[in-house]
Design a protein around this motif. Structure first.
Motif, PDB file in Angstrom:
ATOM      1  N   ALA A  67       0.832  -1.206   0.000  1.00 16.28           N
ATOM      2  CA  ALA A  67       0.000   0.000   0.000  1.00 16.28           C
ATOM      3  C   ALA A  67       0.866   1.256   0.000  1.00 16.28           C
ATOM      4  O   ALA A  67       0.572   2.227  -0.704  1.00 16.28           O
ATOM      5  CB  ALA A  67      -0.933   0.000   1.209  1.00 16.28           C
ATOM      6  N   THR A  68       1.952   1.227   0.764  1.00 12.23           N
ATOM      7  CA  THR A  68       2.871   2.363   0.793  1.00 12.23           C
ATOM      8  C   THR A  68       3.516   2.565  -0.569  1.00 12.23           C
ATOM      9  O   THR A  68       3.598   3.693  -1.077  1.00 12.23           O
ATOM     10  CB  THR A  68       3.954   2.162   1.872  1.00 12.23           C
ATOM     11  N   ALA A  69       3.972   1.482  -1.178  1.00  7.78           N
ATOM     12  CA  ALA A  69       4.588   1.568  -2.500  1.00  7.78           C
ATOM     13  C   ALA A  69       3.593   2.111  -3.522  1.00  7.78           C
ATOM     14  O   ALA A  69       3.937   2.967  -4.339  1.00  7.78           O
ATOM     15  CB  ALA A  69       5.091   0.192  -2.927  1.00  7.78           C
ATOM     16  N   TYR A  70       2.364   1.647  -3.462  1.00 10.32           N
ATOM     17  CA  TYR A  70       1.334   2.110  -4.389  1.00 10.32           C
ATOM     18  C   TYR A  70       1.125   3.617  -4.246  1.00 10.32           C
ATOM     19  O   TYR A  70       1.098   4.346  -5.241  1.00 10.32           O
ATOM     20  CB  TYR A  70       0.024   1.359  -4.136  1.00 10.32           C
ATOM     21  N   GLU A  71       0.989   4.081  -3.021  1.00 10.94           N
ATOM     22  CA  GLU A  71       0.755   5.515  -2.785  1.00 10.94           C
ATOM     23  C   GLU A  71       1.933   6.350  -3.288  1.00 10.94           C
ATOM     24  O   GLU A  71       1.741   7.382  -3.937  1.00 10.94           O
ATOM     25  CB  GLU A  71       0.513   5.775  -1.297  1.00 10.94           C
ATOM     26  N   LEU A  72       3.144   5.910  -3.005  1.00 14.22           N
ATOM     27  CA  LEU A  72       4.327   6.643  -3.469  1.00 14.22           C
ATOM     28  C   LEU A  72       4.413   6.654  -4.998  1.00 14.22           C
ATOM     29  O   LEU A  72       4.763   7.679  -5.602  1.00 14.22           O
ATOM     30  CB  LEU A  72       5.597   6.048  -2.868  1.00 14.22           C
ATOM     31  N   MET A  73       4.075   5.541  -5.617  1.00 13.62           N
ATOM     32  CA  MET A  73       4.083   5.483  -7.080  1.00 13.62           C
ATOM     33  C   MET A  73       3.023   6.402  -7.672  1.00 13.62           C
ATOM     34  O   MET A  73       3.265   7.041  -8.699  1.00 13.62           O
ATOM     35  CB  MET A  73       3.889   4.046  -7.552  1.00 13.62           C
ATOM     36  N   GLN A  74       1.860   6.493  -7.024  1.00  7.20           N
ATOM     37  CA  GLN A  74       0.811   7.405  -7.474  1.00  7.20           C
ATOM     38  C   GLN A  74       1.282   8.851  -7.428  1.00  7.20           C
ATOM     39  O   GLN A  74       0.815   9.683  -8.190  1.00  7.20           O
ATOM     40  CB  GLN A  74      -0.453   7.246  -6.628  1.00  7.20           C
ATOM     41  N   ARG A  75       2.229   9.133  -6.532  1.00  4.22           N
ATOM     42  CA  ARG A  75       2.779  10.486  -6.403  1.00  4.22           C
ATOM     43  C   ARG A  75       3.986  10.715  -7.308  1.00  4.22           C
ATOM     44  O   ARG A  75       4.638  11.737  -7.232  1.00  4.22           O
ATOM     45  CB  ARG A  75       3.162  10.751  -4.947  1.00  4.22           C
ATOM     46  N   GLY A  76       4.298   9.707  -8.146  1.00  7.45           N
ATOM     47  CA  GLY A  76       5.359   9.860  -9.125  1.00  7.45           C
ATOM     48  C   GLY A  76       6.736   9.393  -8.706  1.00  7.45           C
ATOM     49  O   GLY A  76       7.711   9.635  -9.414  1.00  7.45           O
ATOM     50  N   HIS A  77       6.845   8.721  -7.582  1.00  7.21           N
ATOM     51  CA  HIS A  77       8.144   8.243  -7.105  1.00  7.21           C
ATOM     52  C   HIS A  77       8.506   6.899  -7.737  1.00  7.21           C
ATOM     53  O   HIS A  77       7.638   6.090  -8.042  1.00  7.21           O
ATOM     54  CB  HIS A  77       8.139   8.103  -5.578  1.00  7.21           C
ATOM     55  N   ASP A  78       9.811   6.683  -7.911  1.00  7.14           N
ATOM     56  CA  ASP A  78      10.334   5.399  -8.357  1.00  7.14           C
ATOM     57  C   ASP A  78      10.557   4.558  -7.106  1.00  7.14           C
ATOM     58  O   ASP A  78      11.350   4.930  -6.243  1.00  7.14           O
ATOM     59  CB  ASP A  78      11.635   5.600  -9.117  1.00  7.14           C
ATOM     60  N   VAL A  79       9.853   3.445  -6.986  1.00  7.82           N
ATOM     61  CA  VAL A  79       9.834   2.660  -5.751  1.00  7.82           C
ATOM     62  C   VAL A  79      10.330   1.243  -6.019  1.00  7.82           C
ATOM     63  O   VAL A  79       9.999   0.643  -7.041  1.00  7.82           O
ATOM     64  CB  VAL A  79       8.393   2.601  -5.177  1.00  7.82           C
ATOM     65  N   GLN A  80      11.102   0.726  -5.092  1.00  7.53           N
ATOM     66  CA  GLN A  80      11.532  -0.677  -5.111  1.00  7.53           C
ATOM     67  C   GLN A  80      11.078  -1.320  -3.809  1.00  7.53           C
ATOM     68  O   GLN A  80      11.104  -0.683  -2.759  1.00  7.53           O
ATOM     69  CB  GLN A  80      13.057  -0.781  -5.226  1.00  7.53           C
ATOM     70  N   ILE A  81      10.659  -2.582  -3.889  1.00 10.59           N
ATOM     71  CA  ILE A  81      10.244  -3.349  -2.710  1.00 10.59           C
ATOM     72  C   ILE A  81      11.192  -4.533  -2.564  1.00 10.59           C
ATOM     73  O   ILE A  81      11.469  -5.226  -3.549  1.00 10.59           O
ATOM     74  CB  ILE A  81       8.804  -3.867  -2.844  1.00 10.59           C
ATOM     75  N   VAL A  82      11.672  -4.769  -1.359  1.00 14.02           N
ATOM     76  CA  VAL A  82      12.448  -5.973  -1.080  1.00 14.02           C
ATOM     77  C   VAL A  82      11.658  -6.819  -0.080  1.00 14.02           C
ATOM     78  O   VAL A  82      11.082  -6.308   0.868  1.00 14.02           O
ATOM     79  CB  VAL A  82      13.870  -5.664  -0.542  1.00 14.02           C
ATOM     80  N   GLU A  83      11.621  -8.119  -0.349  1.00 10.38           N
ATOM     81  CA  GLU A  83      10.840  -9.056   0.474  1.00 10.38           C
ATOM     82  C   GLU A  83      11.658 -10.318   0.661  1.00 10.38           C
ATOM     83  O   GLU A  83      12.233 -10.835  -0.300  1.00 10.38           O
ATOM     84  CB  GLU A  83       9.509  -9.355  -0.219  1.00 10.38           C
ATOM     85  N   ARG A  84      11.714 -10.831   1.871  1.00 11.69           N
ATOM     86  CA  ARG A  84      12.512 -12.031   2.138  1.00 11.69           C
ATOM     87  C   ARG A  84      11.793 -13.320   1.783  1.00 11.69           C
ATOM     88  O   ARG A  84      12.414 -14.347   1.562  1.00 11.69           O
ATOM     89  CB  ARG A  84      12.975 -12.068   3.592  1.00 11.69           C
ATOM     90  N   GLN A  85      10.470 -13.275   1.721  1.00 11.80           N
ATOM     91  CA  GLN A  85       9.698 -14.472   1.364  1.00 11.80           C
ATOM     92  C   GLN A  85       9.681 -14.656  -0.153  1.00 11.80           C
ATOM     93  O   GLN A  85       9.986 -13.739  -0.911  1.00 11.80           O
ATOM     94  CB  GLN A  85       8.265 -14.363   1.888  1.00 11.80           C
ATOM     95  N   VAL A  86       9.281 -15.817  -0.596  1.00 10.60           N
ATOM     96  CA  VAL A  86       9.202 -16.116  -2.026  1.00 10.60           C
ATOM     97  C   VAL A  86       8.086 -15.308  -2.686  1.00 10.60           C
ATOM     98  O   VAL A  86       8.223 -14.850  -3.813  1.00 10.60           O
ATOM     99  CB  VAL A  86       8.976 -17.630  -2.245  1.00 10.60           C
ATOM    100  N   HIS A  87       6.973 -15.115  -1.973  1.00 12.90           N
ATOM    101  CA  HIS A  87       5.817 -14.404  -2.515  1.00 12.90           C
ATOM    102  C   HIS A  87       5.579 -13.117  -1.741  1.00 12.90           C
ATOM    103  O   HIS A  87       5.824 -13.054  -0.538  1.00 12.90           O
ATOM    104  CB  HIS A  87       4.553 -15.268  -2.418  1.00 12.90           C
ATOM    105  N   ILE A  88       5.061 -12.116  -2.443  1.00 12.32           N
ATOM    106  CA  ILE A  88       4.668 -10.885  -1.762  1.00 12.32           C
ATOM    107  C   ILE A  88       3.241 -11.040  -1.240  1.00 12.32           C
ATOM    108  O   ILE A  88       2.537 -11.970  -1.602  1.00 12.32           O
ATOM    109  CB  ILE A  88       4.783  -9.654  -2.689  1.00 12.32           C
ATOM    110  N   GLY A  89       2.831 -10.125  -0.381  1.00 14.14           N
ATOM    111  CA  GLY A  89       1.478 -10.142   0.152  1.00 14.14           C
ATOM    112  C   GLY A  89       1.403 -10.411   1.639  1.00 14.14           C
ATOM    113  O   GLY A  89       0.335 -10.336   2.233  1.00 14.14           O
ATOM    114  N   GLY A  90       2.537 -10.730   2.259  1.00 17.20           N
ATOM    115  CA  GLY A  90       2.523 -10.992   3.701  1.00 17.20           C
ATOM    116  C   GLY A  90       1.636 -12.169   4.044  1.00 17.20           C
ATOM    117  O   GLY A  90       1.711 -13.219   3.410  1.00 17.20           O
ATOM    118  N   ASN A  91       0.756 -11.976   5.012  1.00 17.37           N
ATOM    119  CA  ASN A  91      -0.144 -13.047   5.442  1.00 17.37           C
ATOM    120  C   ASN A  91      -1.338 -13.237   4.517  1.00 17.37           C
ATOM    121  O   ASN A  91      -2.095 -14.185   4.679  1.00 17.37           O
ATOM    122  CB  ASN A  91      -0.651 -12.773   6.863  1.00 17.37           C
ATOM    123  N   ALA A  92      -1.523 -12.322   3.574  1.00 21.56           N
ATOM    124  CA  ALA A  92      -2.630 -12.435   2.621  1.00 21.56           C
ATOM    125  C   ALA A  92      -2.187 -13.334   1.474  1.00 21.56           C
ATOM    126  O   ALA A  92      -1.390 -12.946   0.625  1.00 21.56           O
ATOM    127  CB  ALA A  92      -3.027 -11.051   2.107  1.00 21.56           C
TER     128      ALA A  92
END
Length: 83
Positions: free
Chosen positions: A16-41
């Motif tokens: 959600a944070t990445a989405y909001e920052l991207m909507q504001r025109g920022h170049d965003v990268q996400i790093v995740e230690r698990q194989v899949h994104i989404g956390g517990n979802a």
């Protein structure tokens, strides 16, 4: 890695944070230690059935939450169980 913002964690809050920052025109990268994104979802298919694991609800009384669902194009998938 050149970007405006580095989000540590690809769970719901990080996405959600990445989405909001991207909507504001920022170049965003996400790093995740698990194989899949989404956390517990997590969604999975088992013998032809869709199984949802983890958080799958939100407080529909919060207008910003519903606006976010619409922005993501998910409004047609939302189910109101309060009726």
């Amino acid at each position: 890695m050149n970007c405006d913002a580095l989000i540590v964690g690809g769970g719901v809050s990080g996405l959600a944070t990445a989405y909001e920052l991207m909507q504001r025109g920022h170049d965003v990268q996400i790093v995740e230690r698990q194989v899949h994104i989404g956390g517990n979802a997590v969604s999975s298919r088992f013998d032809g059935f869709l199984m949802e694991h983890g958080p799958s609800t939100m407080n529909a009384a919060v207008p910003e939450g519903l606006d976010f669902v619409r922005q993501l194009g998910l409004a047609s998938s939302a189910i109101d169980l309060g009726k």
